[in-house]
Design a protein around this motif. Structure first.
Motif, PDB file in Angstrom:
ATOM      1  N   THR A 120      21.668  46.054  48.670  1.00 24.43           N
ATOM      2  CA  THR A 120      22.157  46.077  47.289  1.00 24.43           C
ATOM      3  C   THR A 120      20.957  45.910  46.348  1.00 24.43           C
ATOM      4  O   THR A 120      20.012  45.211  46.678  1.00 24.43           O
ATOM      5  CB  THR A 120      23.143  44.924  47.050  1.00 24.43           C
ATOM      6  OG1 THR A 120      22.530  43.713  47.505  1.00 24.43           O
ATOM      7  CG2 THR A 120      24.432  45.131  47.792  1.00 24.43           C
ATOM      8  N   SER A 122      19.914  44.575  42.758  1.00 22.93           N
ATOM      9  CA  SER A 122      20.348  43.843  41.566  1.00 22.93           C
ATOM     10  C   SER A 122      19.338  43.972  40.441  1.00 22.93           C
ATOM     11  O   SER A 122      19.666  43.802  39.285  1.00 22.93           O
ATOM     12  CB  SER A 122      20.555  42.363  41.902  1.00 22.93           C
ATOM     13  OG  SER A 122      19.361  41.817  42.401  1.00 22.93           O
ATOM     14  N   THR A 123      18.082  44.273  40.782  1.00 23.88           N
ATOM     15  CA  THR A 123      17.041  44.447  39.763  1.00 23.88           C
ATOM     16  C   THR A 123      16.351  45.786  40.014  1.00 23.88           C
ATOM     17  O   THR A 123      15.928  46.055  41.143  1.00 23.88           O
ATOM     18  CB  THR A 123      16.007  43.312  39.863  1.00 23.88           C
ATOM     19  OG1 THR A 123      16.694  42.056  39.833  1.00 23.88           O
ATOM     20  CG2 THR A 123      15.012  43.377  38.730  1.00 23.88           C
ATOM     21  N   ASN A 159      15.604  41.820  46.062  1.00 24.69           N
ATOM     22  CA  ASN A 159      16.776  42.699  46.232  1.00 24.69           C
ATOM     23  C   ASN A 159      17.198  42.773  47.696  1.00 24.69           C
ATOM     24  O   ASN A 159      18.387  42.793  48.013  1.00 24.69           O
ATOM     25  CB  ASN A 159      16.442  44.121  45.759  1.00 24.69           C
ATOM     26  CG  ASN A 159      16.525  44.250  44.252  1.00 24.69           C
ATOM     27  OD1 ASN A 159      17.157  43.435  43.589  1.00 24.69           O
ATOM     28  ND2 ASN A 159      15.866  45.252  43.706  1.00 24.69           N
ATOM     29  N   GLN A 263      18.795  36.689  40.803  1.00 19.22           N
ATOM     30  CA  GLN A 263      19.490  37.936  40.460  1.00 19.22           C
ATOM     31  C   GLN A 263      20.096  37.863  39.064  1.00 19.22           C
ATOM     32  O   GLN A 263      20.109  38.846  38.334  1.00 19.22           O
ATOM     33  CB  GLN A 263      20.552  38.247  41.507  1.00 19.22           C
ATOM     34  CG  GLN A 263      19.926  38.677  42.839  1.00 19.22           C
ATOM     35  CD  GLN A 263      20.942  38.862  43.943  1.00 19.22           C
ATOM     36  OE1 GLN A 263      22.058  38.368  43.858  1.00 19.22           O
ATOM     37  NE2 GLN A 263      20.540  39.549  45.001  1.00 19.22           N
ATOM     38  N   HIS A 266      17.552  38.706  36.648  1.00 21.52           N
ATOM     39  CA  HIS A 266      16.874  39.959  37.010  1.00 21.52           C
ATOM     40  C   HIS A 266      15.433  39.741  37.465  1.00 21.52           C
ATOM     41  O   HIS A 266      14.529  40.508  37.115  1.00 21.52           O
ATOM     42  CB  HIS A 266      16.929  40.960  35.851  1.00 21.52           C
ATOM     43  CG  HIS A 266      18.344  41.262  35.436  1.00 21.52           C
ATOM     44  ND1 HIS A 266      19.221  41.898  36.289  1.00 21.52           N
ATOM     45  CD2 HIS A 266      19.024  40.979  34.317  1.00 21.52           C
ATOM     46  CE1 HIS A 266      20.398  42.002  35.682  1.00 21.52           C
ATOM     47  NE2 HIS A 266      20.304  41.437  34.503  1.00 21.52           N
TER      48      HIS A 266
END
Lengths: 465, 423
Positions: A120, A122-123, A159, A263, A266
């Motif tokens: 995944t 996230s940033t 991430n 997360q 960021h």
């Protein structure tokens, strides 16, 4: 007296009072470090707490680090991280667009094979070329990505980290084998701890004996002064801050976070020149705004040894970056400074940081010039000159000597008498020229128009090899 | 007028720093105080040097006996660097626990070697040991001294020895520190209570379990192994949600050893209308207890309206290994919350039940990455049928499902076991 002389005398008096208060705060922090150390030893020496630290409750941790053009020592860095003594951890290595054979070296050393991009994000980061897992060590994940700088690379690692806690380590840092056990202890024992950082010391000149890093007081005067400065600022004063309030930790060197927190903000800022400090302030603000009362703590154990650049220009560049990055961060979060909603961080820590980085360098240089002019013109009384020198030169010098004494009494990392003697000498030299030089570098940094990106450091293991 | 203030501030800060440093030095030395007493025999041999201590600060004076090689050990500093190549004879408190132990490779500069653990030559009469203890006990290392001493008491006399210890005046004084304002003193009292505590100490135990410091809470909970009643167990159960993860794990471990008392109290608490946070903590305790009644009660919550509770249920059921749990987990694989589905997929793999292959093959195309990941790992753990399903999934039209199947197929068995065991 003419108005000009009156202005000079009054200004010098203000500067004297400022530094008296400023160094007294440092003295108080040193004093507070002593009960903090005592309390920490109580925990560390208690068998029951050792059991707690070693039991099933240990939090799973992803160790994230970024490499750039490190083909020569990539293997030793990754091996050091994989050798960390911890029940549940994975190591995430990010190859940040190296132009040498770093990725090939990793593939060969750890028998890496490519895996689908099943992670995944996230940033947002610069493009990831491939993800690799190791056939020889299941705990290793390698990410090959386009060059985007250290902050961008660490974000890519965050991430892909799958554990709830993330230890972010700079590639120029050597961790003790049991470092992770000790770093995770505050989070395991206390609910309100959001970030933990180990105490960081200068590793230049040290060597590995077995699996332990043995430091040596550097022969270079500059490194020696850096060593004393690190022991005072990054070990004892931070321990003192633990007692008063949260620490403004520098996560880019080594720090343990909750992944969700990273997360939520960021990750690291890719535009900041001091991404660690920037992250610390943003994270504190975010958590406080969310209604938490977070604590950022520094532990005396688990020393992380950091290798400073050999060249003076590179060292100065690091200082400039930290100066500019810190001030920019403070400006962006100026609403926190003096704001009681952010607790001691807002009321005390950030104002002190602002004074240290913005006001103190100007006053240091201004005071020096004023002292020379005033003495030559005969407008400053000898009593004042002695008091000024005692405050600006002798007082911090004594504090640095106390730092070395406390180090000798407590951690005993520098066991040889010659090393301690050398450190004491460096402690005295720090106030005689270095501090003033540093003030000049800091003032100059404010007017440098070139934006700098945090460079990748050199790893102490390279030197050892 | 500024000048005297400057000097006063500087001198005062230096005096304060000197004073505090001195206090620190004295405290450290006090902790390392060495008080020899001769109560047993021991032997240590080592090619070059040895480390003669069971723990830091333990007195290590050799009295009587003979020493060969270098010199008499004398008082060994806490770094435990002894200086003899062979030492035999009557040792001081070192041999109280029968320990002359190098504890692995020696780290002193210029010396390497292994020592060996020396077993006690004889068990000691409780009365004699108590007399020796009276002479040697120091507040800081009292716990270690007593634990060492207990090792030297014959098994059939330990209950008697503990009773005798409890009645000692120094023990009374030590236990009174359970109300100290310093947490480390409360911790020391809690550790002693964990050895000698009984029904008359239940008020102290209650206070220590509810202490503000996590280390004291943990050790206070250990007292339940000496003495426990419904009230104390209830206190631990009801306070679980306020504890740190480490203390929770520690307390659950203690509760597991008191399952006869815990199960009825837990059954009363595991109810659908209980607050979700508490319910989760109770479910975690039930998971550790291995009680059929508890698992049945937990399984009844698999359709609880709170997703966090359902996640805890899915996590707990994989420990029960019963038919009912497999059926419940299969149904939870179709839960609306992906976290529940991921936990259910993981549980089915860990239970090694091949009936789950069909449902897991469907779950590998789940929209949530974690569900696909757990389903893939679980299929890889379900023997040939699971591996075959994983092989089929590599060619699925669903790209996400086939990617995950390819990823998991590339992992070795050891990697799969390691990944599946992770949190």
């Amino acid at each position: 007296m003419t108005p000009l002389i009156t202005l000079l005398v009054d200004t010098m008096t203000v500067i004297l009072v400022f530094f008296l208060a400023f160094h007294s705060l440092d003295a108080i922090l040193l004093m507070l470090a002593i009960p903090e150390l005592w309390s920490d030893w109580r925990v560390a020496n208690t068998e029951y707490v050792r059991t707690l630290v070693g039991n099933e409750a240990m939090l799973p941790v992803s160790v994230v680090t970024a490499l750039h053009n490190r083909a020569h020592d990539a293997r030793s860095i990754v091996s050091m991280l994989l050798a960390l003594d911890y029940p549940r951890c994975e190591v995430v290595i990010v190859n940040d667009g190296s132009t040498d054979a770093t990725m090939d070296a990793l593939i060969r050393a750890f028998d890496l094979y490519r895996v689908p991009p099943a992670f995944t994000v996230s940033t947002q980061t610069s493009e990831v070329r491939a993800y690799y897992r190791s056939r020889t060590n299941t705990r290793l994940l390698c990410i090959d990505k386009d060059h985007g700088g250290i902050a961008d690379a660490l974000n890519a690692g965050i991430n892909a980290a799958r554990y709830p806690y993330t230890l972010v380590v700079n590639s120029d840092v050597v961790l003790e084998p049991d470092a992770l056990l000790w770093i995770s202890r505050p989070i395991v024992l206390h609910r309100d701890v959001a970030v933990v950082s180990p105490s960081i010391s200068v590793g230049n000149g040290g060597r590995m004996v077995g699996d332990r890093f043995v430091p040596v007081a550097p022969r270079s005067v500059l490194f020696g002064i850096h060593t004393v400065e690190y022991i005072r600022a990054f070990v004892f004063e931070r321990l003192g801050w633990n007692r008063v309030a949260s620490n403004l930790v520098y996560p880019a060197s080594a720090a343990l976070f909750k992944r969700d927190h990273l997360q939520a903000v960021h990750g690291f800022s890719t535009t900041s020149e001091a991404p660690g400090i920037d992250l610390a302030v943003r994270l504190y603000r975010h958590l406080t705004d969310e209604g938490m009362n977070p604590r950022f703590v520094v532990i005396p154990d688990a020393v992380a040894w950091r290798t400073l650049p050999e060249r003076r220009d590179d060292q100065a560049a690091l200082r400039v970056q930290r100066q500019r990055g810190t001030l920019r961060t403070l400006w962006e979060h100026r609403g926190m400074i003096g704001n009681p909603e952010y607790g001691m961080m807002g009321v005390l820590v950030l104002p002190v940081v602002a004074l240290r980085y913005l006001v103190a360098p100007f006053l240091e240089l201004g005071g020096l010039i004023g002292l020379i002019i005033g003495s030559m013109a005969g407008v400053l009384r000898p009593g004042f000159v002695w008091a000024y020198l005692a405050t600006v030169v002798v007082y911090p010098m004594l504090l640095s000597v106390w730092t070395v004494m406390l180090e000798a009494l407590t951690f005993r990392r520098y066991s040889r008498r010659a090393d301690l003697g050398r450190l004491a000498a460096y402690a005295m030299l720090e106030s005689l020229g270095y501090r003033q030089l540093l003030a000049w570098v800091r003032v100059r940094a404010l007017f440098a128009n070139r934006s700098l990106r945090r460079p990748y450091g050199q790893h102490a293991l390279t030197k050892i090899a | 007028m500024t000048y005297p203030v400057v000097w006063i501030v500087i001198v005062a800060s230096q005096i304060a720093l000197a004073g505090l440093t001195l206090v620190l030095a004295v405290l450290r030395r006090d902790r390392q105080a060495q008080r020899p007493v001769t109560v047993g025999r021991g032997e240590a041999t080592n090619p070059s040097t040895w480390q003669a201590s069971a723990f830091e600060g333990w007195p290590t004076t050799a009295t009587g006996g003979t020493t060969e090689g270098a010199t008499t050990i004398g008082r060994v500093p806490p770094t435990n660097a002894g200086g003899s190549s062979r030492v035999t004879g009557e040792f001081a408190a070192v041999s109280l626990g029968g320990l002359v132990d190098t504890q692995g490779p020696i780290r002193s500069v210029g010396a390497r070697g292994e020592g060996r653990r020396v077993t006690p030559t004889a068990l000691i009469d409780p009365e004699a040991l108590l007399t020796a203890l009276r002479a040697v006990v120091t507040r800081d290392i009292m716990y270690e001294q007593i634990v060492s001493a207990l090792d030297r008491v014959p098994l059939d006399q330990r209950v008697l020895f503990v009773k005798m210890l409890r009645n000692e005046s120094w023990m009374h004084r030590a236990l009174e520190e359970s109300t100290s304002r310093f947490w480390w003193r409360r911790l020391a009292a809690a550790r002693l209570l964990a050895i000698v505590g009984d029904a008359r100490d239940r008020t102290d135990m209650r206070r220590l379990i509810g202490d503000t410091h996590p280390a004291v809470q943990s050790v206070g909970t250990t007292c339940l192994l000496r003495y426990a009643d419904n009230d104390l167990i209830s206190q631990v159960l009801d306070g679980l949600t306020t504890r740190t993860p480490a203390v929770q794990a520690y307390q659950v471990n203690v509760l597991r050893q008191r399952d006869a008392l815990v199960v009825p109290l837990l059954l009363k608490r595991i109810r659908a209308d209980a607050p979700p946070a508490k319910l989760n903590a109770y479910i975690d305790v039930a998971r550790a207890l291995d009680s059929r009644d508890c698992f049945e009660r937990v399984a009844s919550l698999s359709i609880h309206q709170n997703a966090e509770v359902r996640i805890a249920v899915a996590r707990a059921l994989r420990n029960s290994r019963s038919e009912m749990s497999v059926i419940k987990l299969l149904s939870m694989l179709r839960d609306t919350d992906w976290r529940v589905r991921a936990q259910a997929a993981r549980g089915l793999g860990l239970m090694h039940d091949e009936r789950a292959v069909k449902e897991l093959s469907r779950a590998i195309t789940d929209p949530a990455w974690w569900v696909r990941f757990r389903a893939g790992l679980s299929l890889a753990m379900l023997g040939e049928a699971g591996r075959a399903a994983l092989e089929d999934a590599r060619t699925l039209p669903d790209r996400f499902g086939s990617d995950m199947a390819i990823f998991v197929s590339g992992l070795s068995d050891a990697s799969i076991a390691e990944l599946a065991a992770d949190v």
